[in-house]
Design a protein around this motif. Structure first.
Motif, PDB file in Angstrom:
ATOM      1  N   THR A  94       6.632   1.082  -3.661  1.00 44.50           N
ATOM      2  CA  THR A  94       6.030   2.611  -3.016  1.00 44.50           C
ATOM      3  C   THR A  94       4.789   3.158  -3.939  1.00 44.50           C
ATOM      4  O   THR A  94       5.164   3.559  -4.924  1.00 44.50           O
ATOM      5  N   HIS A  96       3.077   6.672  -4.234  1.00 45.12           N
ATOM      6  CA  HIS A  96       3.057   7.947  -3.823  1.00 45.12           C
ATOM      7  C   HIS A  96       1.640   8.695  -4.486  1.00 45.12           C
ATOM      8  O   HIS A  96       1.386   8.675  -5.486  1.00 45.12           O
ATOM      9  N   TRP A 110       3.383   8.709   0.854  1.00 45.02           N
ATOM     10  CA  TRP A 110       4.129   7.500   0.614  1.00 45.02           C
ATOM     11  C   TRP A 110       3.768   6.370   1.185  1.00 45.02           C
ATOM     12  O   TRP A 110       3.841   6.316   2.480  1.00 45.02           O
ATOM     13  N   THR A 112       4.881   2.509   1.618  1.00 43.09           N
ATOM     14  CA  THR A 112       5.815   1.571   1.406  1.00 43.09           C
ATOM     15  C   THR A 112       5.562   0.176   1.866  1.00 43.09           C
ATOM     16  O   THR A 112       5.858   0.098   2.872  1.00 43.09           O
TER      17      THR A 112
END
Length: 144
Positions: A94, A96, A110, A112
């Motif tokens: 991930t 961020h 985010w 992922t």
């Protein structure tokens, strides 16, 4: 076949062509569709440079440019529609990010990566004065 190291996975995912599709949910106004197409590369310094065309239902297409630099797990950089620097971190699959848009809201994003390395989920939260005013949910897939 050599596998991409987890620490470089997000950069490698965005190198080449990617396409995203999903929805934008704006408080009071409701949901509408969005999509994007990106062309990414690593520059001579190793920074990820991503040029995107973003299309939102009911709005003209817009260009967006990213430049993200990694130092360990920390990310810094710029996004063309941000009013200042972008900061963030990478934890496992991930990415961020945190930044403020030039038009006002603060953004947390985010991204992922899925284990296949061929797609990713993108979730964004937009806030003004501490209140959530919009969200984006999309899936990004690697085209080449």
């Amino acid at each position: 076949m050599q596998q991409t190291a987890p620490s470089a996975a997000f950069e490698q995912f965005f190198v080449g062509v990617t396409e995203g599709a999903g929805t934008v949910d704006v408080a009071i106004l409701g949901k509408h569709n969005m999509r994007d197409r990106g062309h990414g590369r690593l520059d001579a310094s190793g920074a990820l440079v991503l040029e995107q065309t973003v299309e939102e239902q009911g709005k003209p297409a817009r260009k967006r440019s990213w430049r993200l630099v990694r130092s360990g797990a920390r990310i810094t950089g710029t996004i063309s529609d941000a009013s200042g620097p972008v900061s963030g971190d990478v934890s496992g699959p991930t990415l961020h990010l945190r930044y403020r848009l030039a038009e006002g809201p603060s953004v947390e994003q985010w991204i992922t990566l899925h284990p296949s390395g061929r797609s990713a989920t993108n979730r964004m939260s937009f806030r003004r004065f501490g209140f959530k005013v919009a969200t984006v949910e999309s899936v990004i897939r690697k085209v080449e």
